[in-house]
Structures are given as C-alpha cells and as structure tokens.
Motif scaffolding. Structure first.
Motif, PDB file in Angstrom:
ATOM      1  N   LEU A   1       0.829  -1.206   0.000  1.00 35.53           N
ATOM      2  CA  LEU A   1       0.000   0.000   0.000  1.00 35.53           C
ATOM      3  C   LEU A   1       0.865   1.259   0.000  1.00 35.53           C
ATOM      4  N   LEU A   2       1.929   1.261   0.801  1.00 36.72           N
ATOM      5  CA  LEU A   2       2.810   2.430   0.871  1.00 36.72           C
ATOM      6  C   LEU A   2       3.624   2.605  -0.406  1.00 36.72           C
ATOM      7  N   ALA A   3       3.861   1.522  -1.123  1.00 37.85           N
ATOM      8  CA  ALA A   3       4.534   1.647  -2.421  1.00 37.85           C
ATOM      9  C   ALA A   3       3.650   2.403  -3.410  1.00 37.85           C
ATOM     10  N   ILE A   4       2.334   2.261  -3.254  1.00 39.51           N
ATOM     11  CA  ILE A   4       1.381   2.962  -4.119  1.00 39.51           C
ATOM     12  C   ILE A   4       1.251   4.424  -3.689  1.00 39.51           C
ATOM     13  N   GLU A   5       1.133   4.656  -2.370  1.00 33.54           N
ATOM     14  CA  GLU A   5       0.968   6.012  -1.831  1.00 33.54           C
ATOM     15  C   GLU A   5       1.874   6.172  -0.608  1.00 33.54           C
ATOM     16  N   PRO A   6       3.126   6.580  -0.819  1.00 33.51           N
ATOM     17  CA  PRO A   6       4.089   6.648   0.299  1.00 33.51           C
ATOM     18  C   PRO A   6       3.704   7.626   1.401  1.00 33.51           C
ATOM     19  N   SER A   7       2.909   8.633   1.075  1.00 36.35           N
ATOM     20  CA  SER A   7       2.575   9.649   2.075  1.00 36.35           C
ATOM     21  C   SER A   7       1.132   9.558   2.550  1.00 36.35           C
ATOM     22  N   ASN A   8       0.521   8.401   2.378  1.00 35.47           N
ATOM     23  CA  ASN A   8      -0.839   8.236   2.879  1.00 35.47           C
ATOM     24  C   ASN A   8      -0.782   8.053   4.397  1.00 35.47           C
ATOM     25  N   PRO A   9      -1.347   8.979   5.167  1.00 31.97           N
ATOM     26  CA  PRO A   9      -1.197   8.904   6.630  1.00 31.97           C
ATOM     27  C   PRO A   9      -1.850   7.671   7.242  1.00 31.97           C
ATOM     28  N   TYR A  10      -2.909   7.163   6.609  1.00 30.90           N
ATOM     29  CA  TYR A  10      -3.604   6.016   7.182  1.00 30.90           C
ATOM     30  C   TYR A  10      -2.862   4.717   6.903  1.00 30.90           C
ATOM     31  N   PHE A  11      -2.139   4.657   5.790  1.00 33.80           N
ATOM     32  CA  PHE A  11      -1.274   3.503   5.551  1.00 33.80           C
ATOM     33  C   PHE A  11      -0.095   3.536   6.521  1.00 33.80           C
ATOM     34  N   LEU A  12       0.446   4.739   6.777  1.00 34.68           N
ATOM     35  CA  LEU A  12       1.544   4.885   7.745  1.00 34.68           C
ATOM     36  C   LEU A  12       1.058   4.536   9.151  1.00 34.68           C
ATOM     37  N   GLU A  13      -0.155   4.941   9.468  1.00 32.03           N
ATOM     38  CA  GLU A  13      -0.742   4.596  10.766  1.00 32.03           C
ATOM     39  C   GLU A  13      -0.800   3.083  10.938  1.00 32.03           C
ATOM     40  N   LEU A  14      -1.271   2.396   9.897  1.00 30.61           N
ATOM     41  CA  LEU A  14      -1.385   0.934   9.966  1.00 30.61           C
ATOM     42  C   LEU A  14      -0.008   0.293  10.081  1.00 30.61           C
ATOM     43  N   GLN A  15       0.970   0.804   9.335  1.00 34.04           N
ATOM     44  CA  GLN A  15       2.326   0.265   9.427  1.00 34.04           C
ATOM     45  C   GLN A  15       2.871   0.414  10.849  1.00 34.04           C
ATOM     46  N   GLY A  16       2.692   1.600  11.421  1.00 30.76           N
ATOM     47  CA  GLY A  16       3.167   1.813  12.785  1.00 30.76           C
ATOM     48  C   GLY A  16       2.468   0.907  13.772  1.00 30.76           C
ATOM     49  N   GLN A  17       1.177   0.710  13.571  1.00 25.78           N
ATOM     50  CA  GLN A  17       0.404  -0.156  14.452  1.00 25.78           C
ATOM     51  C   GLN A  17       0.921  -1.599  14.399  1.00 25.78           C
ATOM     52  N   ILE A  18       1.168  -2.096  13.196  1.00 26.61           N
ATOM     53  CA  ILE A  18       1.647  -3.476  13.046  1.00 26.61           C
ATOM     54  C   ILE A  18       3.032  -3.639  13.653  1.00 26.61           C
ATOM     55  N   LEU A  19       3.914  -2.666  13.416  1.00 28.23           N
ATOM     56  CA  LEU A  19       5.256  -2.725  14.005  1.00 28.23           C
ATOM     57  C   LEU A  19       5.171  -2.716  15.530  1.00 28.23           C
ATOM     58  N   LEU A  20       4.300  -1.888  16.057  1.00 26.74           N
ATOM     59  CA  LEU A  20       4.113  -1.822  17.506  1.00 26.74           C
ATOM     60  C   LEU A  20       3.650  -3.159  18.047  1.00 26.74           C
ATOM     61  N   GLU A  21       2.671  -3.770  17.367  1.00 26.12           N
ATOM     62  CA  GLU A  21       2.141  -5.055  17.808  1.00 26.12           C
ATOM     63  C   GLU A  21       3.141  -6.188  17.638  1.00 26.12           C
ATOM     64  N   SER A  22       4.097  -5.989  16.734  1.00 30.76           N
ATOM     65  CA  SER A  22       5.116  -7.011  16.520  1.00 30.76           C
ATOM     66  C   SER A  22       6.265  -6.889  17.512  1.00 30.76           C
ATOM     67  N   GLY A  23       6.195  -5.920  18.389  1.00 29.38           N
ATOM     68  CA  GLY A  23       7.252  -5.723  19.369  1.00 29.38           C
ATOM     69  C   GLY A  23       8.387  -4.846  18.873  1.00 29.38           C
ATOM     70  N   ARG A  24       8.244  -4.299  17.660  1.00 30.78           N
ATOM     71  CA  ARG A  24       9.283  -3.421  17.103  1.00 30.78           C
ATOM     72  C   ARG A  24       8.890  -1.970  17.378  1.00 30.78           C
TER      73      ARG A  24
END
Length: 456
Positions: free
Chosen positions: A302-325
């Motif tokens: 998704l971020l490859a399609i829209e690198p500055s989409n705030p909601y895709f960035l939000e989801l990425q941060g959420q997944i990293l957080l849940e993964s312990g990173r």
C-alpha cells in the motif's frame, strides 16, 4: 497455542487504531477510526451546510452493529451502523441516508417524539375511562374489554401514523438537502431499492394496508414519492465524486477486514486481488489473525502505491508496535500524526507507542501528544488511560487517578470513576483546573449511578 492467539487478538484490539468503545448513555458500541470519521464528516458537511446548520455542526458516529440502520438520538449526531456501510455500494447511497437523518434533526423529530407518544397515551387513557363507564353502566365485562381493545388499537395506530409522517417529512427534507448540495439522489433511490429487496426477501407485502402497521412507509411508496423529485433535479445525472467514492471503497474494505473473521475476509478479498481496497482488507485480516509478516507485506504494498498516505503509515506503525518493534513504529506514527494535523486517534496511538518504549526520555513527548489529543477529543477513553500511565510512571498519583476516572466514566464504569475522582480531588491543589474537573467527574458519575439505580 489457541489461548496465546486469543490473548494476542485481545491485545491487538486494545491498542488498535480502530477502536471499539462503549457508549453507556446510548447502550451501544462505537467504532472509532480516524480515516472513517474523516470520510463521514466530509460526506455530511455539504448536506449540513445545505440544511442551514453549517459545516462541522453535525457529527457522524459509527456504531458497531451489522444491521442496516441509521438514527438520531437528540442533539446533532447521526449514528450509522457498520452494517449500513457494508451494504452500500457507493458514497452517494450513504449520503442519501445522511440527508434523511438530517431531516429528522432539522425537523426536531426527536423532541416531538413525546407528542406522538402523548397522543397515543391520551387515547389509551380515554378508552380505559370509557371501558370503566361501560362496566359501571351494566354493559358487562365483554363490552368493557372491547372498548379497551379498540382503544389500544387506535393508540397504536395513532403513534405509527405519527412516526410515518415524520419519516415522510425527513425523506422530503433529505431530498431538498441533496439538491441544494448539488448531490444526485440516485444513491438515495438505490438504497431504498435495497431496503425494498430486503422486504421482499422477508416476505413483507407491499400492499397499502400493510403500511398501517409500520413505523416507516413502505420502501416502494418512498421510491414512488421521491423518484420524480430526484429525476427532475439538475444534479440527477451528476457522477459521484471519484475521490469520495475511492475513499468510501477503501473504508468499506477496511471495516470489513476489521469486523469480519480473517477467513471470511480472505474469501471476499483473495490474494490475487491487488487493488488498494483488497490489500487494505487483507492487511487488517492478517493483523487480526496475528499474521504480522503477511500484514506488513500488504501494508508495504500500500505504501509503495501512496508513500505519504497517513492512514497507511498509521497501519504500518500499528503493526510494528504489535510485533514488538516499538522503536521502528515511531517514525511512521510520527509522520501519520504530522500529515493529519495531529488527529486525536492517530496521536493517541503515537502516545501509546512512546510509552511502550519504556524510555523515560519519551514521557514528555507522550504527555504532550496525549494532552493535545484529549484537548480535541475528550471522548477517547484510550487516550485518558495512556495519559494516566504517563502520570503513574512519573509518580503523579492524583493526576493518574483523575485520568483513570475520566477513562472509566467514558467506559461505563461510574463507580470506579467516582472512587478515583474523589481520591484525586483530596490530593490535588484546591481551586486548580484539575481539582475542579475531579468534582465534575464525580457529579457525572453520581448521575450515571442514579440512572442505573432507576432502571433496576
């Protein structure tokens, strides 16, 4: 293994950017998501402006309920069920529903509800008096019961007719607001057609006499009344706003991925589908199923399609957080917060991530982010909880307890809110804003407890 996955799933829901929070006053469950709320606000604003209320005056609240429904309950809030979003095929359909609900708001129908109920009550009381008079006059029990039954039927009929009148009024007002906003009524008619098909599937007759026993007019009758109005409107042939439609399709897929089982989501959005909505739905499904690597791959696509989409960035941060990173989660969450102008729900997730680093150096930023979020959205129990954690880690027990009280009053725990607010008041400096707020929360808590006692 099953228990650990379940615990992981609960943890995901607890810190998810898409939050399910109780609304104790209404007895409903609210879904909070920054992207969805922004979309619904942009959908309703031109209609609210056309209704003379002004942009930003009406709030749309998403209810976690799979039935096809929307309603108003006083004030200038429209509650839309998640099932309605799932059933709609276009942004125009949702705007048609919002226009109708605005008709209820501007018509003051909630305030006039007691008028219809009052008429029904008066008919019932009158029939009771007439029945008593018949019995005393020697008419017998059967005559009295007949009068009572006829009176009750008349009372119900009076109330239902009142309700149908309000619905027809809201339909007409909604059509006017769509016209004044330059929005086609095609979506409104399409949604009524969906409701009519639902009635057909349920075996509900479209005969005129069936309408007498309903609170709403038959969908077929509503279509007949509105069709000519909509088709004559200059906006009838106008296409749906392509940007709004694209946003709607993304949000619809996102909600589907969040609310459905992962298995069902992957059936509806199989992995050969590469569009943004499909990837969005799968990312949430994988995340929900604790398949973090697969969720991350979808998010990276998704971020490859829209690198500055705030909601895709939000989801990425959420997944990293849940993964312990946790440290890796901070940059995308900071950027998402910046791009959205510190929208409260995303800022709250950033505050949670800062706390999760367990680095005392991040507490100042976490407090600033969370206080800013609460300043714009006080009805966010998760933000209050996180702010309480900040105060607790600093040893500021009175403010930690006040934040906990704020969280509990929003989460339907007035007894806990009362205890914590009372303890906070006793320890906070007299006359300060926090001391005054502790008293206010206690008043709210006592009022909630009194209402609960009355129900029981």
């Amino acid at each position: 293994m099953i228990k650990s996955l379940f615990a992981r799933f609960i943890a995901i829901l607890a810190v998810s950017a898409m939050l399910v929070q109780p609304a104790s006053a209404q007895g409903i469950s609210i879904l909070r998501d920054a992207e969805t709320e922004a979309l619904l606000q942009d959908m309703v604003d031109p209609l609210a402006d056309a209704a003379g209320l002004g942009e930003g005056a009406v709030e749309v609240v998403l209810v976690n309920d799979n039935s096809i429904n929307a309603f108003v309950a006083g004030g200038q809030r429209i509650f839309v069920h998640s099932g309605l979003i799932n059933a709609a095929d276009s942004a125009l359909e949702v705007q048609g529903v919002l226009a109708h609900e605005l008709g209820h708001i501007t018509g003051g129908h909630i305030n006039r509800y007691s008028e219809g109920a009052g008429n029904a009550t008066r008919i019932t009381l009158l029939s009771a008096l007439l029945a008593a008079a018949a019995a005393l006059a020697g008419g017998g029990g059967e005559a009295a019961m007949g009068i009572m039954a006829a009176g009750q039927q008349a009372a119900v009929g009076s109330f239902l007719a009142f309700s149908r009148t309000q619905e027809a009024s809201a339909d007409a007002a909604g059509a006017q607001y769509l016209s004044d906003a330059g929005i086609s009524g095609r979506g409104s008619l399409a949604f009524f057609a969906k409701l009519q098909n639902y009635e057909f599937r349920r075996g509900i007759s479209q005969a005129q006499e069936r309408e007498y026993s309903r609170t709403h007019p038959l969908s077929g009758n509503r279509i007949s009344r509105l069709e000519a109005v909509y088709e004559a409107d200059p906006a009838w042939d106008d296409p749906v706003d392509p940007e709004l439609q694209e946003r709607f399709e993304r949000v619809k897929a996102k909600l589907f991925g969040f609310l459905s089982t992962p298995e069902r989501t992957l059936q509806f959005f199989p992995e050969y589908m590469e569009g943004v909505p499909a990837r969005y739905a799968r990312a949430y499904a994988f995340h929900k199923d604790a398949r973090m690597d697969e969720a991350m791959l979808e998010t990276e696509a998704l971020l490859a399609i829209e690198p500055s989409n705030p909601y895709f960035l939000e989801l990425q941060g959420q997944i990293l957080l849940e993964s312990g990173r946790v440290a890796q989660a901070l940059p995308p969450l900071r950027e998402a917060t910046r791009l959205t102008g510190s929208t409260p729900l995303i800022a709250t997730l950033l505050g949670h991530a800062l706390i999760a680093t367990e680095d005392p150096a991040n507490l100042d930023e976490a407090e600033a982010v969370l206080r800013a979020a609460i300043g714009r959205d006080r009805e966010n129990p998760f933000a209050w909880y996180q702010l309480g954690v900040v105060y607790g880690q600093r040893g500021d027990t009175p403010r930690a307890r006040l934040a906990s009280a704020e969280q509990q009053i929003l989460s339907g725990n007035p007894q806990g809110a009362l205890v914590n607010a009372s303890a906070a008041e006793q320890s906070l400096p007299t006359g300060t804003p926090d001391w005054i707020r502790a008293q206010d929360v206690q008043l709210q808590a006592r009022a909630q407890l009194e209402r609960l006692a009355e129900r029981n």
